[in-house]
Design a protein around this motif. Structure first.
Motif, PDB file in Angstrom:
ATOM      1  N   ILE A   9       0.838  -1.188   0.000  1.00 41.64           N
ATOM      2  CA  ILE A   9       0.000   0.000   0.000  1.00 41.64           C
ATOM      3  C   ILE A   9       0.881   1.249   0.000  1.00 41.64           C
ATOM      4  O   ILE A   9       1.811   1.357   0.810  1.00 41.64           O
ATOM      5  N   ASP A  10       0.590   2.162  -0.916  1.00 44.59           N
ATOM      6  CA  ASP A  10       1.273   3.453  -0.985  1.00 44.59           C
ATOM      7  C   ASP A  10       2.784   3.306  -1.126  1.00 44.59           C
ATOM      8  O   ASP A  10       3.570   4.030  -0.496  1.00 44.59           O
ATOM      9  N   GLY A  11       3.186   2.328  -1.922  1.00 47.87           N
ATOM     10  CA  GLY A  11       4.597   2.169  -2.237  1.00 47.87           C
ATOM     11  C   GLY A  11       5.424   1.423  -1.223  1.00 47.87           C
ATOM     12  O   GLY A  11       6.656   1.410  -1.317  1.00 47.87           O
ATOM     13  N   ALA A  12       4.786   0.773  -0.240  1.00 46.43           N
ATOM     14  CA  ALA A  12       5.539   0.062   0.795  1.00 46.43           C
ATOM     15  C   ALA A  12       4.765  -1.187   1.241  1.00 46.43           C
ATOM     16  O   ALA A  12       3.542  -1.266   1.095  1.00 46.43           O
ATOM     17  N   TRP A  13       5.500  -2.138   1.798  1.00 47.94           N
ATOM     18  CA  TRP A  13       4.880  -3.330   2.387  1.00 47.94           C
ATOM     19  C   TRP A  13       4.512  -2.996   3.832  1.00 47.94           C
ATOM     20  O   TRP A  13       5.375  -2.636   4.626  1.00 47.94           O
ATOM     21  N   VAL A  14       3.218  -3.110   4.144  1.00 45.51           N
ATOM     22  CA  VAL A  14       2.720  -2.659   5.451  1.00 45.51           C
ATOM     23  C   VAL A  14       1.937  -3.780   6.127  1.00 45.51           C
ATOM     24  O   VAL A  14       1.405  -4.685   5.486  1.00 45.51           O
ATOM     25  N   ASP A  15       1.854  -3.692   7.451  1.00 46.87           N
ATOM     26  CA  ASP A  15       1.075  -4.663   8.218  1.00 46.87           C
ATOM     27  C   ASP A  15      -0.420  -4.416   8.040  1.00 46.87           C
ATOM     28  O   ASP A  15      -0.856  -3.276   7.856  1.00 46.87           O
ATOM     29  N   PRO A  16      -1.229  -5.475   8.108  1.00 49.03           N
ATOM     30  CA  PRO A  16      -2.681  -5.285   8.043  1.00 49.03           C
ATOM     31  C   PRO A  16      -3.195  -4.527   9.259  1.00 49.03           C
ATOM     32  O   PRO A  16      -2.524  -4.470  10.300  1.00 49.03           O
ATOM     33  N   ALA A  17      -4.387  -3.966   9.118  1.00 52.07           N
ATOM     34  CA  ALA A  17      -4.981  -3.222  10.227  1.00 52.07           C
ATOM     35  C   ALA A  17      -5.209  -4.112  11.437  1.00 52.07           C
ATOM     36  O   ALA A  17      -5.052  -3.674  12.581  1.00 52.07           O
TER      37      ALA A  17
END
Length: 472
Positions: A9-17
Motif C-alpha cells: 500500500i502506498d509504495g511500501a509493504w505494510v502490516d494489516p490493520a
C-alpha cells in the motif's frame, strides 16, 4: 514455509490493520506451503486513499513516462518468469511446463500488449465540430481469480497502468503468492507510491469492500457469475463502471465435413486445458449423431494420452484441481452425469488409481448427453467433457446457443467459409475456428451471463478510459 503477511500500500509493504492469517495449500500434496494475511475494510480504505492521492498526478503522466514504467515491468517479469511459474505450480497445481509456457508467459504478453497499444493510441481526435478526448477513468478496483492467477492480474493491471489509472488489487486468496511477486516487480520498476496497491483477503470482506467503495471509479471482476452479480449490485449504489468476465459453457461444433478424429482429439485436450479450470473451455462437444462411435473412440484415445502426476515433473500434462471444494463439486457433477443416464466413455468418479493424495480428478468424457442434463448446463470447472449428438446444423447451433452463458464458441470444418457461417450464428464473445490459437490482441469477453466489457488489446485498453467531448 513462505511468509507473505504484509500488504503493498502506498509504495511500501505494510502490516494489516488487524492480524488474521490464512494458509495457502499446495493442491498436489494437500500441505500448507505459505501463509498470507487476510485484509479488512480498513485495509481497503487505506489502499483506496493511497490510490486516490496518486491518481491526481499519475493521470497526467506522459505516454513516454508510462511506456518507460511498462518496459521496466516487462524486463522484471522476464527476469523472474521461472520463479513466477513455479509459484503458480505450488499454489494452484498447474503443471510446471504449462505454468512456464502458458500461465506465466501469457501474463507477460498483457504487459507487452498494453505497451504496444499505448505507443500508438490517439487519446485525442477531431470529430465533427469538436474534439473527442479519452482520459483515465480513475481508481480501479481489480478482483481476480485463482485459475489463471497472473493472466487475469496482468490483463487488468497492465491496461489500467498504461491508461493512467491507479489500482487496488485483490488477488484470489487461494492462489495469492504469484500476485505478490508481481507487486515486487512493479515496485522495482519505480512506479510512484500509491499507483499500485495490493490487499489480500476473501470475497465477502475485501472483495465487497472494493466493489462498494465510493472512492473507486471502476471495478473489474473475473470469477463466477453468482459472485459477479453480487459485485454489480454493490457497485450500483455509487454508479461506478463494472467490467465482468464470468462463467462459460462453450460449445465445440464439429461439422460433418470436419476431420472427425483430429477434431475430437484436439477438442478433448482443449477442454482439459488447465485441468478444465478454464472459463472458455469447450466443454460441450457437438458431433453428428451418425459419427457417435468414431467420436467415442477418438475421445478415449485422447484421454489415454493425458499424463497426471506431480505438477513439478515437466512430463506431467494435468495436475490436480485447486481445492477440496472444487474436487467435491466436480465429483458431484460426474456422479450426476452417471445418474442422469449419460454414457461414461472415459474416466469417472474418484481419484486416479495411482494417486492417493492431492485433488486429482480422472479425466472424464460422457457421451449421449442431452442438453438438459446438469453436466451440459452447469459450469463444471474440471476435466469433464460432454459429447452431444445432433442431426442438422440448425439443431447444432440451437444447442450451442441454449445456455445462459456466451463466453466462447468453437467450430471445426474443412471448409473455412462453412465454419465462418456457423461462427456468425453463435452467441458468444469469441469464436475459434479449426483450432485457432489464443490471441492477446483481440477482445475477450462474453455475451449474456458471461459478463460485460472486454479485455485484451485496444478493447481492453479502452475499458479504463472515459470519453470527453470538447466543443467550441
Amino acid at each position: 514455509m513462505i511468509e507473505k503477511l504484509k500488504f503493498y500500500i502506498d509504495g511500501a509493504w505494510v502490516d494489516p490493520a488487524a492480524p488474521s492469517t490464512l494458509g495457502v495449500m499446495n493442491p498436489a500434496t494437500e500441505e500448507t506451503f505459505a501463509r498470507i494475511s487476510l485484509g479488512s475494510k480498513q485495509d481497503v480504505d487505506r489502499a483506496v486513499q493511497a490510490a486516490r492521492r496518486a491518481f491526481a498526478t499519475y493521470c497526467d503522466t506522459s505516454v513516454e513516462e508510462r511506456l518507460s514504467y511498462l518496459q521496466k515491468i516487462i524486463a522484471g517479469f522476464k527476469a523472474r518468469l521461472p520463479e513466477l511459474a513455479r509459484t503458480m505450480t505450488l499454489e494452484m497445481g498447474a503443471p510446471i511446463t504449462f505454468a512456464t509456457e502458458r500461465q506465466a508467459t501469457v501474463a507477460l504478453f498483457h504487459f507487452e500488449e498494453a505497451a504496444r497499444v499505448l505507443a500508438q493510441y490517439r487519446f485525442e481526435e477531431p470529430m465533427g465540430p469538436g474534439i473527442i478526448r479519452r482520459e483515465p477513468i480513475g481508481v480501479c478496483g481489480l478482483i481476480t481469480p485463482w485459475n489463471w492467477p497472473l493472466n487475469q492480474v496482468a490483463s487488468k493491471v497492465a491496461p489500467a497502468l498504461a491508461t493512467g489509472c491507479t489500482v487496488v488489487l485483490k488477488p484470489s486468496e487461494i492462489a495469492p503468492i504469484s500476485a505478490m511477486l508481481v507487486a515486487e516487480i512493479l515496485h522495482d520498476a519505480g512506479l510512484p507510491a500509491g499507483v499500485f496497491n495490493l490487499v489480500n483477503g476473501d470475497g465477502p470482506t475485501v472483495g465487497e469492500a472494493i466493489a462498494a467503495h465510493p472512492e473507486i471509479d471502476m471495478v473489474s471482476f473475473t470469477g463466477s457469475t453468482a459472485a459477479g452479480i453480487r459485485v454489480a449490485k454493490l457497485a450500483a449504489d455509487t454508479v461506478k463502471r463494472v467490467a465482468q468476465e464470468l462463467g462459460g459453457k462453450s460449445a465445440n461444433i464439429i461439422l460433418p465435413d470436419a476431420d472427425l478424429k483430429t477434431a475430437v482429439i484436439a477438442g478433448v485436450h482443449a477442454c482439459y486445458t488447465n485441468g478444465g479450470q478454464n472459463c472458455q473451455s469447450p466443454t460441450r462437444m457437438l458431433i453428428p449423431r451418425a459419427q457417435r462411435d468414431a467420436a467415442f473412440a477418438a475421445a478415449r484415445q485422447a484421454v489415454d494420452s493425458v499424463r497426471l502426476g506431480d505438477p513439478l515433473d515437466p512430463a506431467t500434462t494435468m495436475g490436480p484441481l485447486v481445492s477440496p471444494a472444487q474436487f467435491d463439486k466436480v465429483q458431484d457433477l460426474i456422479q450426476s452425469g452417471i445418474d442422469e443416464g449419460a454414457t461414461l466413455v472415459a474416466g469417472g468418479t474418484g481419484r486416479p488409481a495411482d494417486l492417493n493424495r492431492g485433488y486429482f480428478v480422472r479425466p472424464t468424457v460422457f457421451g449421449d448427453v442431452t442438453p438438459q442434463m446438469r453436466i451440459a448446463r452447469e459450469e463444471i470447472f474440471g476435466p469433464v467433457l460432454s459429447i452431444i449428438g445432433y442431426d442438422t446444423e440448425d439443431e447444432a447451433v440451437g444447442i450451442a446457443n441454449d445456455t445462459p452463458f456466451g463466453l466462447a464458441g468453437f467450430v471445426q470444418s474443412r471448409n473455412r467459409d462453412h465454419a465462418r457461417a456457423i461462427a456468425n450464428r453463435i452467441r458468444a464473445g469469441r469464436v475459434y475456428l479449426n483450432g485457432a490459437p489464443f490471441d492477446r490482441s483481440l477482445p475477450f469477453g462474453g455475451y449474456k451471463q458471461s459478463g460485460n466489457g472486454r479485455e485484451f488489446g485496444v478493447f481492453g485498453f479502452e475499458e479504463y478510459l472515459e470519453v470527453k467531448a470538447i466543443l467550441g
